[in-house]
Design an enzyme around this catalytic site. Structure first.
Site, PDB file in Angstrom:
ATOM      1  N   GLY A   1      -5.248   5.820  -6.262  1.00  0.00           N
ATOM      2  CA  GLY A   1      -5.339   7.197  -5.165  1.00  0.00           C
ATOM      3  C   GLY A   1      -4.194   7.621  -4.294  1.00  0.00           C
ATOM      4  N   SER A   2      -4.423   8.221  -3.544  1.00  0.00           N
ATOM      5  CA  SER A   2      -3.332   8.935  -2.518  1.00  0.00           C
ATOM      6  C   SER A   2      -2.488   7.854  -2.087  1.00  0.00           C
ATOM      7  CB  SER A   2      -3.981   9.634  -1.595  1.00  0.00           C
ATOM      8  OG  SER A   2      -3.023  10.304  -0.571  1.00  0.00           O
ATOM      9  N   THR A   3      -1.316   8.348  -1.447  1.00  0.00           N
ATOM     10  CA  THR A   3      -0.503   7.497  -0.834  1.00  0.00           C
ATOM     11  C   THR A   3      -0.935   7.309   0.627  1.00  0.00           C
ATOM     12  OG1 THR A   3       0.956   9.496  -0.279  1.00  0.00           O
ATOM     13  CG2 THR A   3       1.825   8.021  -2.078  1.00  0.00           C
ATOM     14  N   VAL A   4      -1.913   8.361   1.215  1.00  0.00           N
ATOM     15  CA  VAL A   4      -2.399   8.071   2.327  1.00  0.00           C
ATOM     16  C   VAL A   4      -3.222   6.659   2.363  1.00  0.00           C
ATOM     17  CG1 VAL A   4      -4.193   9.103   4.073  1.00  0.00           C
ATOM     18  CG2 VAL A   4      -2.818  10.508   2.832  1.00  0.00           C
ATOM     19  N   GLY A   5      -3.462   5.984   1.261  1.00  0.00           N
ATOM     20  CA  GLY A   5      -4.080   4.798   1.104  1.00  0.00           C
ATOM     21  C   GLY A   5      -3.265   3.658   2.225  1.00  0.00           C
TER      22      GLY A   5
END
Length: 134
Positions: free
Chosen positions: A61-65
Site C-alpha cells: 500500500g501507500s507510503t502513508v502507511g
C-alpha cells in the site's frame, strides 16, 4: 530458541507473537486509534496488534502507511515489535519513526514461528528469542 535475522529498527520488544501469512497495509488496513486490523478478508481481521509482536511477510500500500504506524505508537496501540520476511521502505520507515523494534530475514518461514507464544525481538542484534516454555 534464538533465530538470527537482520536488524532494521533498534530497540527491544517483547510480547505475544501474532503471525499473518498475508502482507499488511497499514493505511486503511489497521485502525490507528484502536490497533485493530480492519482490512476486510485479511487473516488477522478483528485482531489487535497493540503490544504484540507482529510478524508478516511485508507491507503493502501507500507510503502513508508509515505515518499510520507512527500514529499507532502515539496512541499507545503500536506493536511491541515487527518481524518481516523482507523489510520494505513503508514498514521500515514507520517502525523507525515510531521507535518500534524491527527485524527481517530470519532463517525460518514466518508460518513456522510459534504463534501465540511470548517472544522477544532485539532490533539491535536482529535476534528473535522464543521462550522455552512455549
Amino acid at each position: 530458541m534464538i533465530l538470527k535475522g537482520r536488524a532494521i529498527s533498534k530497540g527491544s520488544g517483547r510480547g505475544e507473537l501474532l503471525v499473518s501469512p498475508a502482507p499488511i497495509s497499514f493505511l486503511s488496513g489497521v485502525d490507528p486509534e484502536t490497533g485493530i486490523v480492519i482490512e476486510k478478508g485479511h487473516p488477522l481481521e478483528g485482531e489487535s496488534v497493540a503490544g504484540r509482536v507482529l510478524a508478516f511477510p511485508y507491507g503493502k500500500g501507500s507510503t502513508v502507511g508509515s505515518y499510520v504506524i507512527y500514529a499507532l505508537a502515539q496512541n499507545g496501540r503500536a506493536p511491541a515489535a515487527i518481524i518481516n520476511t523482507e523489510a520494505e521502505a513503508i514498514i521500515a520507515v514507520g517502525a523507525i519513526i515510531a521507535g518500534i523494534p524491527m527485524i527481517d530475514s530470519l532463517p525460518a518461514d514466518l508460518s513456522d514461528l510459534p504463534g501465540g507464544s511470548i517472544v522477544t525481538v532485539d532490533g539491535d542484534t536482529g535476534e528473535l528469542a522464543c521462550d522455552d516454555a512455549t
